[in-house]
Motif scaffolding. Structure first.
Motif, PDB file in Angstrom:
ATOM      1  N   GLN A   1      36.388  12.871  63.822  1.00 52.80           N
ATOM      2  CA  GLN A   1      34.976  13.202  64.012  1.00 52.80           C
ATOM      3  C   GLN A   1      34.587  14.178  62.907  1.00 52.80           C
ATOM      4  N   ALA A   2      33.765  13.737  61.970  1.00 47.89           N
ATOM      5  CA  ALA A   2      33.470  14.533  60.779  1.00 47.89           C
ATOM      6  C   ALA A   2      32.187  15.340  60.941  1.00 47.89           C
ATOM      7  N   GLU A   3      32.264  16.573  60.505  1.00 46.14           N
ATOM      8  CA  GLU A   3      31.098  17.452  60.415  1.00 46.14           C
ATOM      9  C   GLU A   3      30.843  17.648  58.924  1.00 46.14           C
ATOM     10  N   LEU A   4      29.807  16.985  58.415  1.00 46.88           N
ATOM     11  CA  LEU A   4      29.584  16.903  56.977  1.00 46.88           C
ATOM     12  C   LEU A   4      28.506  17.882  56.526  1.00 46.88           C
ATOM     13  N   HIS A   5      28.838  18.691  55.513  1.00 49.39           N
ATOM     14  CA  HIS A   5      27.897  19.658  54.953  1.00 49.39           C
ATOM     15  C   HIS A   5      27.787  19.416  53.444  1.00 49.39           C
ATOM     16  N   PHE A   6      26.563  19.481  52.927  1.00 54.81           N
ATOM     17  CA  PHE A   6      26.346  19.273  51.495  1.00 54.81           C
ATOM     18  C   PHE A   6      26.094  20.617  50.831  1.00 54.81           C
ATOM     19  N   GLN A   7      26.965  20.947  49.879  1.00 58.46           N
ATOM     20  CA  GLN A   7      26.924  22.252  49.232  1.00 58.46           C
ATOM     21  C   GLN A   7      26.432  22.119  47.794  1.00 58.46           C
ATOM     22  N   PRO A   8      25.729  23.145  47.289  1.00 63.39           N
ATOM     23  CA  PRO A   8      25.079  23.039  45.976  1.00 63.39           C
ATOM     24  C   PRO A   8      25.999  23.298  44.792  1.00 63.39           C
ATOM     25  N   PHE A   9      25.775  22.517  43.760  1.00 65.74           N
ATOM     26  CA  PHE A   9      26.430  22.696  42.462  1.00 65.74           C
ATOM     27  C   PHE A   9      25.459  22.160  41.420  1.00 65.74           C
ATOM     28  N   GLU A  10      25.166  22.942  40.401  1.00 64.46           N
ATOM     29  CA  GLU A  10      24.251  22.494  39.344  1.00 64.46           C
ATOM     30  C   GLU A  10      25.025  22.162  38.073  1.00 64.46           C
ATOM     31  N   LEU A  11      24.913  20.925  37.642  1.00 62.43           N
ATOM     32  CA  LEU A  11      25.532  20.534  36.377  1.00 62.43           C
ATOM     33  C   LEU A  11      24.798  21.139  35.186  1.00 62.43           C
ATOM     34  N   ASN A  12      23.491  21.306  35.331  1.00 65.13           N
ATOM     35  CA  ASN A  12      22.664  21.808  34.225  1.00 65.13           C
ATOM     36  C   ASN A  12      21.706  22.889  34.725  1.00 65.13           C
ATOM     37  N   PRO A  13      22.239  24.047  35.106  1.00 68.92           N
ATOM     38  CA  PRO A  13      21.396  25.083  35.714  1.00 68.92           C
ATOM     39  C   PRO A  13      20.338  25.656  34.787  1.00 68.92           C
ATOM     40  N   HIS A  14      20.510  25.508  33.476  1.00 65.04           N
ATOM     41  CA  HIS A  14      19.555  26.084  32.530  1.00 65.04           C
ATOM     42  C   HIS A  14      18.614  25.036  31.938  1.00 65.04           C
ATOM     43  N   MET A  15      18.575  23.860  32.538  1.00 64.44           N
ATOM     44  CA  MET A  15      17.685  22.813  32.043  1.00 64.44           C
ATOM     45  C   MET A  15      16.227  23.258  32.189  1.00 64.44           C
ATOM     46  N   PRO A  16      15.448  23.269  31.093  1.00 61.36           N
ATOM     47  CA  PRO A  16      14.060  23.745  31.147  1.00 61.36           C
ATOM     48  C   PRO A  16      13.128  22.705  31.764  1.00 61.36           C
ATOM     49  N   PRO A  17      11.897  23.112  32.091  1.00 60.16           N
ATOM     50  CA  PRO A  17      10.908  22.169  32.613  1.00 60.16           C
ATOM     51  C   PRO A  17      10.719  20.993  31.654  1.00 60.16           C
ATOM     52  N   GLY A  18      10.550  19.826  32.211  1.00 60.92           N
ATOM     53  CA  GLY A  18      10.410  18.627  31.394  1.00 60.92           C
ATOM     54  C   GLY A  18      11.713  17.908  31.165  1.00 60.92           C
ATOM     55  N   GLY A  19      12.825  18.609  31.361  1.00 60.90           N
ATOM     56  CA  GLY A  19      14.132  18.002  31.228  1.00 60.90           C
ATOM     57  C   GLY A  19      14.474  17.611  29.802  1.00 60.90           C
ATOM     58  N   GLN A  20      15.413  16.694  29.675  1.00 58.97           N
ATOM     59  CA  GLN A  20      15.912  16.251  28.376  1.00 58.97           C
ATOM     60  C   GLN A  20      16.279  14.778  28.457  1.00 58.97           C
ATOM     61  N   ASP A  21      16.070  14.065  27.374  1.00 58.04           N
ATOM     62  CA  ASP A  21      16.480  12.665  27.309  1.00 58.04           C
ATOM     63  C   ASP A  21      17.959  12.546  27.656  1.00 58.04           C
ATOM     64  N   LEU A  22      18.302  11.579  28.503  1.00 63.36           N
ATOM     65  CA  LEU A  22      19.674  11.448  28.987  1.00 63.36           C
ATOM     66  C   LEU A  22      20.670  11.209  27.854  1.00 63.36           C
ATOM     67  N   GLY A  23      20.358  10.263  26.968  1.00 67.70           N
ATOM     68  CA  GLY A  23      21.276   9.972  25.874  1.00 67.70           C
ATOM     69  C   GLY A  23      21.497  11.168  24.984  1.00 67.70           C
ATOM     70  N   GLU A  24      20.417  11.864  24.656  1.00 65.37           N
ATOM     71  CA  GLU A  24      20.517  13.064  23.828  1.00 65.37           C
ATOM     72  C   GLU A  24      21.366  14.122  24.526  1.00 65.37           C
ATOM     73  N   HIS A  25      21.138  14.283  25.812  1.00 64.94           N
ATOM     74  CA  HIS A  25      21.875  15.285  26.587  1.00 64.94           C
ATOM     75  C   HIS A  25      23.368  14.973  26.607  1.00 64.94           C
ATOM     76  N   LEU A  26      23.726  13.713  26.857  1.00 63.72           N
ATOM     77  CA  LEU A  26      25.140  13.340  26.936  1.00 63.72           C
ATOM     78  C   LEU A  26      25.833  13.493  25.588  1.00 63.72           C
TER      79      LEU A  26
END
Length: 218
Positions: free
Chosen positions: A36-61
């Motif tokens: 019987q599982a009690e599932l909790h979702f915990q936070p982790f940010e891959l890109n915590p300093h990403m500015p508003p508007g984001g970044q093109d995925l290919g460029e980012h990778l």
């Protein structure tokens, strides 16, 4: 039936988190008569300093990992195939852009107190919006559409977004897992002591969960 506490540390910006969640869900379904599982979702940010508007995925990778467009296309194919195995459909061209996900984490933290299964439903709605439909996850209306899809109170969620509510709590949880040594996601922590890293196949989760439930691992 053995109770298991499962903390799923992840970011909706992580495609492997969608794969891992789907695999974990299938493993738990196979073990429904045993655990019987009690599932909790915990936070982790891959890109915590990403500015508003984001970044093109290919460029980012390319900037972050040094990968070429050809390598990125191959990885997308691999992830799409793994997603299909667990019932998750990724957007064919990827996410398009990488966005800051902190507000999504605030809403997921809020959803944890909204009843059994609420946080799980919202996590899946956000993953489908970002990974499945390549929507702009810094747009409050996109986030609120996810709240509505999860059957939660849109008005209450809007109040969270329009304030600094839960900011400190989410930061503290992020820091807790970072200090515990989590550097990549998904990280699945069972009963606060057993770690399963990465978007593993269903069978890996099933075997690990069964062994933990039976007390075969310390």
């Amino acid at each position: 039936m053995t109770p298991l506490k499962i903390d799923f540390v992840s970011d909706i910006a992580c495609p492997w988190c969608a794969v891992g969640l789907g695999a974990l869900e299938q493993a738990l379904d196979r073990l429904s008569a045993e655990v019987q599982a009690e599932l909790h979702f915990q936070p982790f940010e891959l890109n915590p300093h990403m500015p508003p508007g984001g970044q093109d995925l290919g460029e980012h990778l390319t900037q972050k990992y040094g990968s070429t467009p050809e390598q990125q296309a191959q990885i997308r194919q691999t992830i799409a195939a793994r997603g299909a195995e667990v019932g998750f459909a990724f957007h064919p061209a990827g996410r398009g852009r990488v966005y800051n996900t902190f507000n999504a984490h605030r809403l997921l933290h809020w959803a944890e107190a909204q009843g059994v299964g609420a946080q799980h439903r919202l996590k899946k709605a956000f993953l489908e919006a970002y990974q499945g439909r390549a929507e702009c996850m810094e747009d409050p209306e996109v986030l609120l559409a996810g709240v509505a899809a999860a059957g939660l109170d849109v008005g209450a969620a809007r109040e969270v977004l329009q304030s600094d509510a839960l900011t400190q709590e989410v930061r503290e949880r992020q820091q807790f897992y970072t200090q515990a040594g989590i550097r990549s996601v998904p990280a699945v922590i069972i009963n606060d002591k057993h770690l399963i890293s990465g978007g593993q196949p269903v069978e890996v989760f099933e075997q690990a969960l069964r062994r933990i439930a039976l007390g075969e691992v310390d």
